[in-house]
Write an enzyme that holds these catalytic residues in place. Structure first.
Site, mmCIF file in Angstrom:
data_model
loop_
_atom_site.group_PDB
_atom_site.id
_atom_site.type_symbol
_atom_site.label_atom_id
_atom_site.label_comp_id
_atom_site.label_asym_id
_atom_site.label_seq_id
_atom_site.Cartn_x
_atom_site.Cartn_y
_atom_site.Cartn_z
ATOM 1 N N GLU A 172 7.300 12.106 93.334
ATOM 2 C CA GLU A 172 7.337 12.158 94.802
ATOM 3 C C GLU A 172 8.637 12.814 95.269
ATOM 4 O O GLU A 172 9.410 12.235 96.051
ATOM 5 C CB GLU A 172 7.129 10.760 95.410
ATOM 6 N N GLU A 303 -0.906 8.523 90.567
ATOM 7 C CA GLU A 303 -0.863 7.225 91.265
ATOM 8 C C GLU A 303 -2.063 7.147 92.187
ATOM 9 O O GLU A 303 -2.229 8.012 93.068
ATOM 10 C CB GLU A 303 0.433 7.061 92.078
HETATM 11 O O1 AHR Z 1 3.391 2.600 92.988
HETATM 12 C C1 AHR Z 1 4.351 2.223 93.920
HETATM 13 C C2 AHR Z 1 5.112 3.408 94.499
HETATM 14 O O2 AHR Z 1 4.244 4.205 95.237
HETATM 15 C C3 AHR Z 1 5.722 4.353 93.516
HETATM 16 O O3 AHR Z 1 6.959 3.923 93.063
HETATM 17 C C4 AHR Z 1 5.872 5.613 94.320
HETATM 18 O O4 AHR Z 1 5.799 6.763 93.529
HETATM 19 C C5 AHR Z 1 4.750 5.520 95.327
HETATM 20 O O5 AHR Z 1 5.174 5.764 96.612
#
Ligand code: AHR
Length: 503
Positions: A172, A303
């Site tokens: 991110e 994710e």
């Molecule tokens: O999964 C939780 C968080 O969500 C992670 O650390 C981040 O990459 C995302 O915003």
């Protein structure tokens, strides 16, 4: 609902890595989750809980992403090697300002992967690290022979290098990983990728930190930086994939609902939002097709999952949430969508494996439970590395609508591996059962085992006192009608049916 499945017209391979996982130094995922320390009264190997590992082995987890997440861009790997008592501690500023003692580091993670039978997927620090630091981590892990980092690894008790294929360049980077602009990060990704070397016969699959949700322009910037519009002569071999993240949350991202108490309207909205990942993968893929029509660069969703308000009386920054049948149906829907995009989508990682967000396992002291989502991963594992059998469900009722978003109530996918077909079907409707008729063409088949995951209510969930409230059962609602497979999928349920192909 009807669909046609041509058993003799194979689609792309569904990579097993679409069933990947994610474990961050966040809340109770690592500490008080996977890792309890060598002195714990709980059965452990090197501090890693053996009961959790045993339960997770049933999922055939293909890869595990670590150490973050946002944590990855604050993590300095050298703090997590060597004797535990001399490892420096730090503050995990992103997740609750708790002290991180670095007792779970590189060696412990690699041991966890070995115990799970999963490949490691390491996220390197771009946001607050250096090119040298990342380059040396790769060397430490994967180089044999004599070199400064292989010597250090040997001093720490590991003679042989490990095999590490998956390597994340930042996380991110548009947000917690450095708040960068796409143009700036695209150059950094090229630079970091250059110094993440293939040592000996270890070949890295470098994943450049990608877009949030539907930020197609981020993907375009990354593709443009290694290729050209039209795709000729092909993208430069610097990073092999770009990623994106997409979470399902309702009623809104800013005002997340609760995991177990939600209205029917919130349920429908959840499903409408879960379906959005189809449109988002399509959008990123279209952009990538313009620069890389041969699909040499992979798309990775590292994710995904549901994100609810943290459970009452827990640290809100620990992201601990219960998991209901609703979560399971979000997962089964995602898998159908992932399967359909198997040509471009090479990996996906649910967030996260233990005690955080849409977890497989929740723990409380020495007790643990398997969530409804765990069961979807288990019931669907036959799709891993199978060949997609494309199908398109024709809905015979009107599309559902929630807050202006339309979605289908029934979803399905099928694949074949070693002469066995696995059909998965999800009925999202709260009240109405659905009859799914699959016209199977292209060869004789026999009906095998069918299973169902459902419960009296979509809010049903497993608790430490009733850990099997939502668990798979034998299902007798699948039958053959001539060459058709007819599956009566009850309201709010997930069904799998196995078929045997006759030679
Ligand atoms: O999964 C939780 C968080 O969500 C992670 O650390 C981040 O990459 C995302 O915003």
């Amino acid at each position: 609902m009807t669909a046609v499945v041509n058993l003799d017209v194979p689609g792309p391979t569904i990579s097993r890595h679409l069933y990947g996982h994610f474990a961050e130094h966040l809340g109770r995922c690592i500490y008080d989750g996977f890792y309890v320390g060598e002195d714990s009264a709980l059965s452990n190997i090197g501090g890693i809980r053996t009961d959790l590992v045993q339960a997770l082995r049933a999922l055939d987890i293909p890869n595990l992403r670590w150490p973050g997440g946002c944590f990855a861009d604050e993590y300095h790997w050298r703090d997590g090697i060597g004797p535990k008592e001399s490892r420096p501690s730090m503050v995990n500023t992103h997740w609750g300002n708790v002290v991180e003692n670095n007792h779970f580091g590189t060696h412990e993670f690699m041991q966890l992967c070995e115990m799970l039978g999963a490949e490691p997927y390491i996220s390197g620090n771009v946001g607050s690290g250096t090119v040298q630091e990342m380059s040396e981590w790769v060397e430490y892990l994967t180089r044999s022979g004599d070199s400064p980092m292989s010597r250090l690894r040997k001093e720490n008790g590991r003679e042989q290098p490990w095999k590490v294929k998956f390597w994340g360049i930042g996380n991110e980077t548009w947000g917690c990983g450095g708040n960068m602009r796409a143009e700036y990060f695209a150059d950094l990704a090229r630079q970091y990728a250059t110094y993440c070397k293939n040592h000996d016969d270890n070949v890295l699959y470098r994943v450049a930190s990608g877009a949030r949700d539907d930020d197609y322009s981020w993907t375009e910037t990354l593709m443009k930086s290694i290729g050209s519009l039209g795709g000729s002569p092909g993208p430069r071999d610097l990073y092999q994939a770009t990623s994106f993240h997409y979470y399902t949350s309702a009623p809104t991202w800013e005002n997340k609902g609760r995991a177990t108490s939600f209205t029917d309207e919130e349920y429908d909205l959840t499903m409408a939002k879960a379906w959005r990942i189809d449109e988002i993968i399509t959008g990123h893929s279209r952009v990538m097709d313009c620069y890389d029509p041969q699909a040499r660069i992979g798309l990775v969703c590292d994710e995904w999952g549901t994100w609810w308000k943290a459970e009452k009386n827990t640290n809100p920054r620990f992201l601990f949430q219960q998991n209901t049948l609703r979560d399971a149906l979000v997962a089964s829907l995602h898998f159908d969508i992932f399967h359909r995009h198997a040509r471009r989508l090479t990996m996906a990682n649910i967030a996260q494996t233990v005690n955080v967000l849409q977890a497989m396992i929740l723990t409380e002291g020495d007790r643990f439970l398997l969530t409804p989502t765990y069961h979807v991963f288990e019931m669907n594992k036959g799709h891993q590395d199978a060949t997609l059998l494309p199908l398109h469900v024709i809905q015979d009722s009107a599309r559902r609508e929630a807050d202006g978003l339309e979605f289908d109530a029934v979803s399905a996918s099928a694949s074949v591996k070693d002469g066995r077909v696995l059909v998965s079907a999800t009925n999202l409707d709260l009240h109405d059962d659905a009859r799914l008729r699959l016209d199977l063409r292209g060869g004789p088949w026999t009906l095998g085992e069918a299973r169902i995951l459902t419960a009296p209510a979509v809010r049903s969930h497993n608790t430490f006192d009733d850990p099997s409230a939502v668990s798979p059962q034998k299902f007798d609602g699948a039958d053959r009608d001539g060459d058709a497979l007819v599956v009566d999928v009850p309201a709010h349920s997930f069904v799998t049916v196995q078929l045997g192909l006759q030679p």
